[in-house]
Design an enzyme around this catalytic site. Structure first.
Site, PDB file in Angstrom:
ATOM      1  N   HIS A 162       0.853  -1.193   0.000  1.00 14.10           N
ATOM      2  CA  HIS A 162       0.000   0.000   0.000  1.00 14.10           C
ATOM      3  C   HIS A 162       0.885   1.238   0.000  1.00 14.10           C
ATOM      4  CE1 HIS A 162      -4.133  -1.648   1.450  1.00 14.10           C
ATOM      5  NE2 HIS A 162      -3.578  -2.420   0.537  1.00 14.10           N
ATOM      6  N   PRO A 169      -4.227   0.281  18.869  1.00 15.65           N
ATOM      7  CA  PRO A 169      -4.014  -0.258  17.512  1.00 15.65           C
ATOM      8  C   PRO A 169      -4.028   0.781  16.388  1.00 15.65           C
ATOM      9  CG  PRO A 169      -6.215  -0.803  18.313  1.00 15.65           C
ATOM     10  CD  PRO A 169      -5.485  -0.182  19.461  1.00 15.65           C
ATOM     11  N   LYS A 179       0.965  -0.387  15.141  1.00 19.52           N
ATOM     12  CA  LYS A 179       2.370  -0.472  15.554  1.00 19.52           C
ATOM     13  C   LYS A 179       2.676  -1.659  16.479  1.00 19.52           C
ATOM     14  CE  LYS A 179       4.051   2.828  13.244  1.00 19.52           C
ATOM     15  NZ  LYS A 179       4.129   2.146  11.947  1.00 19.52           N
TER      16      LYS A 179
END
Ligand code: PHB
Length: 389
Positions: free
Chosen positions: A72, A292, A296
């Site tokens: 991405h 979240p 990470k």
């Protein structure tokens, strides 16, 4: 039993460390409290930094990732009907990789099994002894039998609720924590993702995230109350609420279907210092937790594994212990930056129960600044794709 490194915990950090050591001829044993099937049933985040991918390559476990993952080059952020994109590649030269943590763990298990290294499942009553001396050992029970492993080093990779962190005496250990007043309700569904990249959504009704695993497997989250249980949320109620939190073009395009998994996760920031005590080294969730937002969790575990692995290699190859001695200091420097980013990104996107109208205006102003300012986008992108290590 005797080994060089006793690894407590068979999640991704323990398995990755084990595989890296194995490939470099350093003997190790992994002790896991649960079964392999249990570990592989847990659904976790799915965005990997380039540094993590490199570590998997070094461990010889990246073949399926290279075949099946998605690169991405940016992400979307929405607020109300507004939406903009942050381009990671033009800002940093680096994309992120979408591949589920569960799949990473599956690949690491397959590699460990074919390497013949020892993994013990269903172990109970793990006790770390003598970590502050030269001859540490780990006692545990398995099938009702008491066992002991003598080792050079212990790697505590047993997560937030594990025994390793608490083996560091209270008067040595300092913990820093922030608990957020909401949770994330997540579902997995066999539907095409609403968009080809992730959408992080700030809305008056609370945060939402559109993520994915592949072309026909979507992962969606909505901010929920900490008192909610997954049973309170029918699939239809989840989809209706998700739609209300997305810009209408995306809400209209959303394809819905039955959930194949539904769960709630609390959000927490947590760091323990130091991350080592004598010959015991903590990695991943055993030492730190991030909310979240920004994905990470696994990526911070990976940088710990990297530093510990290099410290151990240096020690076994040259006898030099300086890398190991500096482990906590080195790892924590990067961890605190990831903590800051996850805290910042969470604060920007969620609705807080005690949020005032002024606070809401501040979020919108910051989102508009991020949307229009390349320096702000670059700072966000550098953190999102992962700070160097
Ligand atoms: C996920 O796909 O589960 C995911 C992705 C990005 C996040 C958190 C979770 O920031």
């Amino acid at each position: 039993m005797r080994t060089q490194v006793c690894i407590i915990g068979g999640g991704p950090s323990g398995m990755l460390l084990g595989q890296l050591l194995q490939r470099n001829g350093i003997d190790n044993v992994v002790l896991e409290r649960k079964t392999k099937d249990y570990v592989l049933s847990r659904i976790r985040a799915g965005v990997l930094e380039q540094g993590f991918v490199k570590l998997l390559e070094t461990a010889g476990c990246a073949e399926r990732l290279h075949a099946e993952s998605f690169s991405h080059t940016g992400t979307y952020i929405s607020y109300g009907e507004e939406i903009f994109r942050i381009d990671f590649v033009s800002q940093t030269g680096t994309p992120v990789v979408v591949y589920g943590q569960t799949e990473v763990t599956r690949d690491l298990y397959a590699a460990r099994e074919s390497s013949g290294a020892t993994t013990e499942y269903n172990v109970e009553d793990v006790v770390i002894e003598g970590a502050d001396g030269d001859t540490p050992s780990v006692r545990y029970s398995s099938n009702g039998q008491q066992r002991r492993i003598d080792c050079d080093f212990v790697a505590g990779c047993d997560g937030f609720h594990g025994v390793s962190r608490r083996a560091i005496p209270d008067n040595v250990r300092r913990e820093y924590e922030k608990v957020y007043p909401f949770g994330w309700l997540g579902i997995l569904s066999e539907t095409p993702p609403v968009h080809e990249e992730l959408i992080y959504a700030n809305s008056d009704r609370g945060f939402a995230l559109c993520s994915m695993r592949n072309e026909n497997l979507s992962r969606y989250y909505i901010q929920c109350s900490l008192s909610d249980s997954p049973d309170d949320w029918s699939d239809q109620a989840f989809w209706d609420e998700l739609r209300r939190r997305l810009p209408s073009d995306y809400a209209d395009a959303l394809q819905i279907g039955p959930s194949i998994e539904k769960s709630i996760a609390p959000l927490r920031s947590f760091v323990t210092e130091p991350m080592q005590w004598g010959r015991l080294f903590l990695c991943g969730d055993a030492a730190h937790i991030v909310p979240p937002t920004g994905a990470k969790g696994l990526n911070t575990a990976a940088s710990d594994v990297h530093y510990l692995f290099h410290g151990l290699i240096e020690y076994y190859e040259t006898g030099d212990r300086s890398g190991l001695d500096r482990y906590s200091e080195t790892a924590l420097r990067r961890i605190w930056k990831a903590e800051r980013f996850s805290w910042w990104f969470s604060s920007l996107l969620h609705r807080y129960p005690d949020q005032t109208e002024f606070d809401r205006k501040m979020q919108i102003a910051e989102l508009e600044f991020l949307r229009s300012n390349t320096a702000a986008q670059q700072a966000m992108a550098e953190n999102y794709v992962g700070l160097p290590y």
